[in-house]
Design a protein around this motif. Structure first.
Motif, PDB file in Angstrom:
ATOM      1  N   ALA A  62     -21.639   7.308  -9.621  1.00  0.00           N
ATOM      2  CA  ALA A  62     -20.845   6.457 -10.393  1.00  0.00           C
ATOM      3  C   ALA A  62     -19.418   6.499  -9.935  1.00  0.00           C
ATOM      4  O   ALA A  62     -18.914   5.156 -10.073  1.00  0.00           O
ATOM      5  N   ALA A  63     -18.715   7.244  -9.117  1.00  0.00           N
ATOM      6  CA  ALA A  63     -17.581   7.141  -8.474  1.00  0.00           C
ATOM      7  C   ALA A  63     -17.703   6.253  -7.354  1.00  0.00           C
ATOM      8  O   ALA A  63     -16.817   5.337  -6.979  1.00  0.00           O
ATOM      9  N   ARG A  64     -18.874   5.945  -6.576  1.00  0.00           N
ATOM     10  CA  ARG A  64     -19.039   5.062  -5.539  1.00  0.00           C
ATOM     11  C   ARG A  64     -19.064   3.759  -5.920  1.00  0.00           C
ATOM     12  O   ARG A  64     -18.553   2.660  -5.528  1.00  0.00           O
ATOM     13  N   LYS A  65     -19.934   3.719  -7.164  1.00  0.00           N
ATOM     14  CA  LYS A  65     -20.101   2.300  -7.597  1.00  0.00           C
ATOM     15  C   LYS A  65     -18.832   1.726  -8.292  1.00  0.00           C
ATOM     16  O   LYS A  65     -18.378   0.618  -8.155  1.00  0.00           O
ATOM     17  N   LEU A  66     -17.890   2.771  -8.947  1.00  0.00           N
ATOM     18  CA  LEU A  66     -16.627   2.364  -9.330  1.00  0.00           C
ATOM     19  C   LEU A  66     -15.626   1.744  -8.177  1.00  0.00           C
ATOM     20  O   LEU A  66     -14.823   0.834  -8.311  1.00  0.00           O
ATOM     21  N   VAL A  67     -15.486   2.552  -7.247  1.00  0.00           N
ATOM     22  CA  VAL A  67     -14.881   2.188  -5.931  1.00  0.00           C
ATOM     23  C   VAL A  67     -15.408   0.790  -5.374  1.00  0.00           C
ATOM     24  O   VAL A  67     -14.557  -0.196  -4.866  1.00  0.00           O
ATOM     25  N   ALA A  68     -16.621   0.673  -5.411  1.00  0.00           N
ATOM     26  CA  ALA A  68     -17.358  -0.566  -4.769  1.00  0.00           C
ATOM     27  C   ALA A  68     -16.776  -1.730  -5.863  1.00  0.00           C
ATOM     28  O   ALA A  68     -16.770  -2.717  -5.335  1.00  0.00           O
ATOM     29  N   ASP A  69     -16.832  -1.727  -7.025  1.00  0.00           N
ATOM     30  CA  ASP A  69     -16.502  -2.711  -8.066  1.00  0.00           C
ATOM     31  C   ASP A  69     -14.854  -3.029  -7.886  1.00  0.00           C
ATOM     32  O   ASP A  69     -14.624  -4.161  -8.343  1.00  0.00           O
ATOM     33  N   ASN A  70     -14.363  -2.129  -7.623  1.00  0.00           N
ATOM     34  CA  ASN A  70     -12.891  -2.341  -7.629  1.00  0.00           C
ATOM     35  C   ASN A  70     -12.082  -2.120  -6.293  1.00  0.00           C
ATOM     36  O   ASN A  70     -11.029  -1.457  -6.156  1.00  0.00           O
ATOM     37  N   GLU A  71     -12.764  -2.559  -5.150  1.00  0.00           N
ATOM     38  CA  GLU A  71     -12.342  -2.614  -3.946  1.00  0.00           C
ATOM     39  C   GLU A  71     -11.183  -3.174  -3.812  1.00  0.00           C
ATOM     40  O   GLU A  71     -10.258  -3.013  -3.033  1.00  0.00           O
ATOM     41  N   HIS A  72     -11.136  -4.352  -4.435  1.00  0.00           N
ATOM     42  CA  HIS A  72      -9.746  -5.028  -4.171  1.00  0.00           C
ATOM     43  C   HIS A  72      -8.576  -4.471  -4.860  1.00  0.00           C
ATOM     44  O   HIS A  72      -7.424  -5.060  -4.177  1.00  0.00           O
ATOM     45  N   LEU A  73      -8.557  -3.432  -5.498  1.00  0.00           N
ATOM     46  CA  LEU A  73      -7.420  -2.671  -5.880  1.00  0.00           C
ATOM     47  C   LEU A  73      -6.973  -1.647  -5.025  1.00  0.00           C
ATOM     48  O   LEU A  73      -5.931  -1.137  -5.216  1.00  0.00           O
ATOM     49  N   LEU A  74      -7.841  -1.295  -3.749  1.00  0.00           N
ATOM     50  CA  LEU A  74      -7.409  -0.153  -2.911  1.00  0.00           C
ATOM     51  C   LEU A  74      -6.549  -0.775  -1.639  1.00  0.00           C
ATOM     52  O   LEU A  74      -6.304  -1.842  -1.431  1.00  0.00           O
ATOM     53  N   PRO A  75      -5.558  -0.031  -1.465  1.00  0.00           N
ATOM     54  CA  PRO A  75      -4.760  -0.250  -0.262  1.00  0.00           C
ATOM     55  C   PRO A  75      -5.472  -0.739   0.964  1.00  0.00           C
ATOM     56  O   PRO A  75      -6.480  -0.099   1.207  1.00  0.00           O
ATOM     57  N   ARG A  76      -4.866  -1.873   1.618  1.00  0.00           N
ATOM     58  CA  ARG A  76      -5.560  -2.154   2.830  1.00  0.00           C
ATOM     59  C   ARG A  76      -4.563  -2.418   3.945  1.00  0.00           C
ATOM     60  O   ARG A  76      -3.188  -2.314   3.533  1.00  0.00           O
ATOM     61  N   LEU A  77      -5.009  -2.338   5.247  1.00  0.00           N
ATOM     62  CA  LEU A  77      -4.049  -2.646   6.282  1.00  0.00           C
ATOM     63  C   LEU A  77      -3.833  -4.194   6.446  1.00  0.00           C
ATOM     64  O   LEU A  77      -4.856  -4.757   6.373  1.00  0.00           O
ATOM     65  N   ARG A  78      -2.955  -4.430   7.007  1.00  0.00           N
ATOM     66  CA  ARG A  78      -2.496  -5.666   7.618  1.00  0.00           C
ATOM     67  C   ARG A  78      -3.467  -6.201   8.586  1.00  0.00           C
ATOM     68  O   ARG A  78      -3.785  -5.239   9.518  1.00  0.00           O
ATOM     69  N   GLY A  79      -3.342  -7.574   9.297  1.00  0.00           N
ATOM     70  CA  GLY A  79      -4.202  -7.819  10.212  1.00  0.00           C
ATOM     71  C   GLY A  79      -3.490  -7.326  11.437  1.00  0.00           C
ATOM     72  O   GLY A  79      -4.088  -7.028  12.688  1.00  0.00           O
ATOM     73  N   SER A  80      -2.278  -7.429  11.660  1.00  0.00           N
ATOM     74  CA  SER A  80      -1.598  -7.133  12.688  1.00  0.00           C
ATOM     75  C   SER A  80      -1.887  -5.698  13.062  1.00  0.00           C
ATOM     76  O   SER A  80      -1.792  -5.157  14.210  1.00  0.00           O
ATOM     77  N   GLU A  81      -1.708  -4.796  11.929  1.00  0.00           N
ATOM     78  CA  GLU A  81      -1.940  -3.258  12.034  1.00  0.00           C
ATOM     79  C   GLU A  81      -3.144  -2.899  12.479  1.00  0.00           C
ATOM     80  O   GLU A  81      -3.446  -2.141  13.319  1.00  0.00           O
TER      81      GLU A  81
END
Length: 221
Positions: free
Chosen positions: A122-141
């Motif tokens: 259930a936790a993995r499904k929640l992370v997969a559904d709300n992946e757009h809310l997780l912090p991401r690295l920039r393209g340059s980084e």
């Protein structure tokens, strides 16, 4: 001494405790506490309340089919007093309680088996559904980390994971007070820089406080 179960929740209602309600047709209802009595008068269904035995039995959270539960059935059969029979009955009661408690523990373990795996899914499904809310690295980084991994022979995913962990740890430490706004800036060398700004404009600096304190004093010639 007979211990009757509560008519509403199913808990034991001990003698001289609880409430007894006598209906006009002569039927008596035993309640272990005023909470059950009030819910009964409000005509609530005990099968729909999660804190009752009826709800737990319907939900499969209680052991229903077992031979030890038959001994607790009410029997209105008068028996002549016999001291040996009473002694055997007391020993049997202790043994039955021990067996029932052991079977209830086994029933609980079987019912809760695989709960951890279901929680992880259930936790993995929640992370997969709300992946757009997780912090991401920039393209340059990402390009910088890829170049660094190619030069030093390291794993790119591991470097990205460490960089994200550093950003999350820095975010937990940032606390804004009053009219302050704090944000993080990733430098070219891979470090994380914390910048504190005021809502009125301008970057907050600790030296500003010293300057303000100096201005408060009186000038002496």
């Amino acid at each position: 001494m007979r211990v009757d179960p509560c008519f509403f929740c199913g808990r034991p209602s001990w003698p001289s405790k609880g409430i007894t309600f006598m209906r006009n047709d002569g039927k008596s209802f035993r309640f272990c506490r005023s909470k059950c009595h009030k819910n009964f008068k409000m005509k609530r269904n005990p099968r729909k309340l999660k804190w009752t035995k009826a709800y737990r039995k319907n939900a499969g959270k209680e052991m229903v089919v077992d031979s030890t539960l038959q001994f607790a059935a009410r029997r209105n059969v008068p028996v002549r007093y016999n001291r040996e029979l009473v002694a055997k009955t007391l020993k049997a009661m202790e043994r039955i309680d021990e067996i029932r408690s052991r079977r209830e523990r086994v029933f609980y373990k079987k019912r809760m088996a695989g709960k951890r795996a279901r929680e992880i899914i259930a936790a993995r499904k929640l992370v997969a559904d709300n992946e757009h809310l997780l912090p991401r690295l920039r393209g340059s980084e990402k390009r910088r980390l890829a170049q660094l991994a190619a030069e030093q022979g390291l794993d790119v995913e591991e470097l990205e994971r460490e960089s994200l962990d550093a950003v999350r740890a820095a975010k937990k430490k940032t606390l804004a007070f009053g009219s302050e706004q704090r944000r993080l800036r990733v430098r070219v060398d891979g470090g994380v820089e914390e910048i504190t700004e005021r809502t009125g404009g301008g970057v907050y600096d600790e030296d500003d406080e010293d300057d303000d304190n100096d201005d408060d004093g009186m000038d002496t010639d």
